[in-house]
Design a protein around this motif. Sequence first.
Motif, PDB file in Angstrom:
ATOM      1  N   MET A   1      47.040  42.289  20.109  1.00 55.30           N
ATOM      2  CA  MET A   1      46.009  42.555  21.087  1.00 55.30           C
ATOM      3  C   MET A   1      46.510  42.126  22.467  1.00 55.30           C
ATOM      4  N   LYS A   2      46.328  43.002  23.448  1.00 56.52           N
ATOM      5  CA  LYS A   2      46.748  42.682  24.806  1.00 56.52           C
ATOM      6  C   LYS A   2      45.901  41.547  25.374  1.00 56.52           C
ATOM      7  N   ARG A   3      46.475  40.799  26.289  1.00 61.23           N
ATOM      8  CA  ARG A   3      45.790  39.653  26.897  1.00 61.23           C
ATOM      9  C   ARG A   3      44.498  40.088  27.599  1.00 61.23           C
ATOM     10  N   GLU A   4      44.535  41.237  28.259  1.00 58.81           N
ATOM     11  CA  GLU A   4      43.336  41.739  28.938  1.00 58.81           C
ATOM     12  C   GLU A   4      42.232  42.037  27.928  1.00 58.81           C
ATOM     13  N   ASP A   5      42.600  42.607  26.784  1.00 61.51           N
ATOM     14  CA  ASP A   5      41.615  42.887  25.737  1.00 61.51           C
ATOM     15  C   ASP A   5      41.025  41.585  25.183  1.00 61.51           C
ATOM     16  N   GLU A   6      41.871  40.571  25.017  1.00 66.30           N
ATOM     17  CA  GLU A   6      41.392  39.261  24.559  1.00 66.30           C
ATOM     18  C   GLU A   6      40.374  38.698  25.552  1.00 66.30           C
ATOM     19  N   PHE A   7      40.690  38.839  26.835  1.00 64.29           N
ATOM     20  CA  PHE A   7      39.792  38.340  27.876  1.00 64.29           C
ATOM     21  C   PHE A   7      38.447  39.069  27.826  1.00 64.29           C
ATOM     22  N   ILE A   8      38.476  40.375  27.750  1.00 63.53           N
ATOM     23  CA  ILE A   8      37.240  41.167  27.696  1.00 63.53           C
ATOM     24  C   ILE A   8      36.418  40.775  26.484  1.00 63.53           C
ATOM     25  N   GLN A   9      37.073  40.580  25.355  1.00 59.12           N
ATOM     26  CA  GLN A   9      36.371  40.169  24.137  1.00 59.12           C
ATOM     27  C   GLN A   9      35.735  38.781  24.325  1.00 59.12           C
ATOM     28  N   LEU A  10      36.465  37.846  24.929  1.00 59.10           N
ATOM     29  CA  LEU A  10      35.923  36.505  25.188  1.00 59.10           C
ATOM     30  C   LEU A  10      34.669  36.587  26.056  1.00 59.10           C
ATOM     31  N   ILE A  11      34.729  37.369  27.117  1.00 56.56           N
ATOM     32  CA  ILE A  11      33.591  37.484  28.027  1.00 56.56           C
ATOM     33  C   ILE A  11      32.407  38.140  27.323  1.00 56.56           C
ATOM     34  N   GLN A  12      32.656  39.202  26.597  1.00 60.41           N
ATOM     35  CA  GLN A  12      31.570  39.895  25.904  1.00 60.41           C
ATOM     36  C   GLN A  12      30.921  39.007  24.846  1.00 60.41           C
ATOM     37  N   GLN A  13      31.717  38.224  24.143  1.00 59.75           N
ATOM     38  CA  GLN A  13      31.168  37.335  23.114  1.00 59.75           C
ATOM     39  C   GLN A  13      30.385  36.174  23.716  1.00 59.75           C
ATOM     40  N   ASN A  14      30.655  35.840  24.974  1.00 59.73           N
ATOM     41  CA  ASN A  14      30.028  34.685  25.603  1.00 59.73           C
ATOM     42  C   ASN A  14      29.195  35.052  26.823  1.00 59.73           C
ATOM     43  N   GLN A  15      28.761  36.306  26.933  1.00 61.55           N
ATOM     44  CA  GLN A  15      28.003  36.715  28.106  1.00 61.55           C
ATOM     45  C   GLN A  15      26.680  35.962  28.229  1.00 61.55           C
ATOM     46  N   GLY A  16      26.061  35.617  27.122  1.00 61.30           N
ATOM     47  CA  GLY A  16      24.827  34.826  27.169  1.00 61.30           C
ATOM     48  C   GLY A  16      25.069  33.447  27.754  1.00 61.30           C
ATOM     49  N   LEU A  17      26.171  32.837  27.374  1.00 62.58           N
ATOM     50  CA  LEU A  17      26.555  31.528  27.906  1.00 62.58           C
ATOM     51  C   LEU A  17      26.742  31.606  29.424  1.00 62.58           C
ATOM     52  N   ILE A  18      27.421  32.632  29.886  1.00 63.88           N
ATOM     53  CA  ILE A  18      27.666  32.804  31.322  1.00 63.88           C
ATOM     54  C   ILE A  18      26.340  32.964  32.060  1.00 63.88           C
ATOM     55  N   PHE A  19      25.456  33.775  31.512  1.00 64.92           N
ATOM     56  CA  PHE A  19      24.159  33.984  32.145  1.00 64.92           C
ATOM     57  C   PHE A  19      23.351  32.686  32.184  1.00 64.92           C
ATOM     58  N   LYS A  20      23.380  31.919  31.115  1.00 68.79           N
ATOM     59  CA  LYS A  20      22.628  30.659  31.090  1.00 68.79           C
ATOM     60  C   LYS A  20      23.156  29.679  32.123  1.00 68.79           C
ATOM     61  N   ILE A  21      24.465  29.579  32.260  1.00 72.38           N
ATOM     62  CA  ILE A  21      25.035  28.705  33.292  1.00 72.38           C
ATOM     63  C   ILE A  21      24.549  29.155  34.664  1.00 72.38           C
ATOM     64  N   ALA A  22      24.608  30.452  34.923  1.00 79.07           N
ATOM     65  CA  ALA A  22      24.173  30.976  36.214  1.00 79.07           C
ATOM     66  C   ALA A  22      22.690  30.700  36.447  1.00 79.07           C
ATOM     67  N   THR A  23      21.885  30.790  35.413  1.00 74.72           N
ATOM     68  CA  THR A  23      20.451  30.557  35.544  1.00 74.72           C
ATOM     69  C   THR A  23      20.149  29.096  35.866  1.00 74.72           C
ATOM     70  N   ILE A  24      20.901  28.187  35.269  1.00 73.95           N
ATOM     71  CA  ILE A  24      20.677  26.757  35.516  1.00 73.95           C
ATOM     72  C   ILE A  24      21.003  26.394  36.969  1.00 73.95           C
ATOM     73  N   TYR A  25      22.005  27.032  37.544  1.00 79.25           N
ATOM     74  CA  TYR A  25      22.506  26.635  38.852  1.00 79.25           C
ATOM     75  C   TYR A  25      22.096  27.561  39.999  1.00 79.25           C
ATOM     76  N   THR A  26      21.212  28.534  39.762  1.00 73.56           N
ATOM     77  CA  THR A  26      20.764  29.429  40.837  1.00 73.56           C
ATOM     78  C   THR A  26      19.253  29.557  40.812  1.00 73.56           C
ATOM     79  N   ARG A  27      18.724  30.177  41.870  1.00 75.58           N
ATOM     80  CA  ARG A  27      17.272  30.305  41.982  1.00 75.58           C
ATOM     81  C   ARG A  27      16.749  31.722  41.826  1.00 75.58           C
ATOM     82  N   ASP A  28      17.569  32.733  42.075  1.00 76.37           N
ATOM     83  CA  ASP A  28      17.066  34.097  41.962  1.00 76.37           C
ATOM     84  C   ASP A  28      18.098  35.010  41.299  1.00 76.37           C
ATOM     85  N   ARG A  29      17.660  36.198  40.990  1.00 77.73           N
ATOM     86  CA  ARG A  29      18.467  37.152  40.230  1.00 77.73           C
ATOM     87  C   ARG A  29      19.766  37.518  40.965  1.00 77.73           C
ATOM     88  N   GLU A  30      19.684  37.713  42.278  1.00 74.81           N
ATOM     89  CA  GLU A  30      20.881  38.081  43.039  1.00 74.81           C
ATOM     90  C   GLU A  30      21.929  36.971  42.978  1.00 74.81           C
TER      91      GLU A  30
END
Length: 162
Positions: A1-30
């Motif tokens: 598997m190419k490194r870029e594909d590994e990265f995309i898979q990591l992000i897709q598998q953890n997109q909820g985690l990324i969103f939760k971090i952003a929600t904790i540290y920001t005030r609005d959707r933008e």
Amino acid sequence: MKREDEFIQLIQQNQGLIFKIATIYTRDREEQEDLCQEIVYQTWKSFEQFRNASKPSTWLYRVGMNTAITNLNRSKKQVTAVPMDGLELNLMDEVDSQKEEQIKLMYSEIRKLGLLDRGIVFLYLEGKNHEEIAEIVGISVSNVGTRISRIKEKLRKGVQTY
């Protein structure tokens, strides 16, 4: 598997985690969307240095939280656009209105905490144990336990005022 594909898979598998971090540290959707993009960008920049010394999710927590804290500490915002073919984040599914209101209240109280405490409570709510939290934020296990107790007390007091 190419490194870029590994990265995309990591992000897709953890997109909820990324969103939760952003929600904790920001005030609005933008701001959330901007921070999500910045976390993905910073993760991509440091992806070559990731050597699986820890679990990928632990590493992503650390990168995400450090990115969020760094962005909060900047005096002016910088927007970085990174084209990532094949990467699509579905940040939020439909949620019933009562549950959504409870979540908003919880995030509102969490945002009143200091930066480190926000990260600790986020990791705690994610089900991380004290050892994992200590590794991610860089403090001792006993300090994690003490901080969690104090955070719970602050949140109890804050919720009682409503």
